[in-house]
Scaffold this motif. Structure first.
Motif, PDB file in Angstrom:
ATOM      1  N   LEU A  48       0.821  -1.205   0.000  1.00 23.29           N
ATOM      2  CA  LEU A  48       0.000   0.000   0.000  1.00 23.29           C
ATOM      3  C   LEU A  48       0.855   1.255   0.000  1.00 23.29           C
ATOM      4  CD1 LEU A  48      -2.841  -1.107   2.425  1.00 23.29           C
ATOM      5  CD2 LEU A  48      -3.031  -0.634  -0.018  1.00 23.29           C
ATOM      6  N   TYR A 138      -7.772   2.474  -2.779  1.00 20.29           N
ATOM      7  CA  TYR A 138      -7.019   2.514  -1.532  1.00 20.29           C
ATOM      8  C   TYR A 138      -5.987   3.637  -1.499  1.00 20.29           C
ATOM      9  CZ  TYR A 138      -8.983  -2.133  -0.695  1.00 20.29           C
ATOM     10  OH  TYR A 138      -9.827  -3.202  -0.512  1.00 20.29           O
ATOM     11  N   TYR A 155      -2.223   1.258   7.841  1.00 19.72           N
ATOM     12  CA  TYR A 155      -3.329   1.021   6.922  1.00 19.72           C
ATOM     13  C   TYR A 155      -4.126  -0.214   7.305  1.00 19.72           C
ATOM     14  CZ  TYR A 155      -0.001   3.893   4.378  1.00 19.72           C
ATOM     15  OH  TYR A 155       0.890   4.866   4.026  1.00 19.72           O
ATOM     16  N   LEU A 176      -8.397  -3.746   6.729  1.00 13.24           N
ATOM     17  CA  LEU A 176      -7.934  -2.442   6.285  1.00 13.24           C
ATOM     18  C   LEU A 176      -8.690  -1.382   7.063  1.00 13.24           C
ATOM     19  CD1 LEU A 176      -7.885  -3.093   2.453  1.00 13.24           C
ATOM     20  CD2 LEU A 176      -5.941  -3.020   3.983  1.00 13.24           C
TER      21      LEU A 176
END
Length: 177
Positions: A48, A138, A155, A176
């Motif tokens: 991420l 995201y 995250y 998440l």
């Protein structure tokens, strides 16, 4: 810091973790053992972070193309038109390839009451739906959160869920945030 062995050989352990990271990023939440959840958390946070640091890197290019048309009499006319192309920049492309090397390919699922034609329209042009989800959903979400709070990372969260019946392994839910 050393990686957890999880009682498996390296190739099997990496396949397990890649599968769980893929499921976490696809569904947003999975249930597993605490040790696996902590390893999945490390891998997912790194992926991420790569996406967040590079999702804005795009290159816009305007091209002029020609189209030939014939009318009923057989006369050929040349018509020019412009197309605006948006491609990935070098850092986004490198991040996309690095993420694709870790996560497994997922197909977009057809809805229960969705027709085949509606499914084809919705999912027809997307080659890698999970990677697109990471970069389009995201990355902007977590980048906005980082600018509001002033912190990066965090995250995912691991919530301990008790012990599994049968072998008494400590279970956790990783999701998440």
């Amino acid at each position: 810091m050393e990686n957890r062995k999880l009682g498996k050989a390296t190739d099997k352990r990496m396949a397990l973790l890649r599968s769980q990271v893929t499921d976490l990023l696809w569904h947003g939440r999975i249930e597993t053992t605490v040790d696996r959840a902590k390893e999945v958390q490390k891998m997912a946070e790194k992926l991420l972070t790569k996406a967040i640091n590079s999702y804005k890197d795009t290159v816009k290019k305007v091209e002029t193309r020609q189209r030939k048309k014939k009318d009923k009499k057989g006369n050929v006319t040349v018509e020019e038109y412009k197309i605006e192309l948006i491609n990935d920049g070098p850092t986004k492309l490198a991040a996309r390839r690095a993420i694709m090397a870790v996560v497994y390919e997922r197909k977009e699922q057809k809805g229960f009451s969705e027709s085949k034609s509606a499914y084809r329209v919705r999912a027809g042009r997307i080659n890698h739906p999970l990677v697109e989800k990471i970069f389009n959903e995201y990355a902007p979400k977590y980048d906005e959160r980082a600018t509001e709070t002033g912190t990066k990372g965090g995250y995912t969260r691991v919530l301990k869920n008790g012990f599994r019946r049968g072998d008494a392994a400590e279970m956790a839910i990783i999701e998440l945030v």
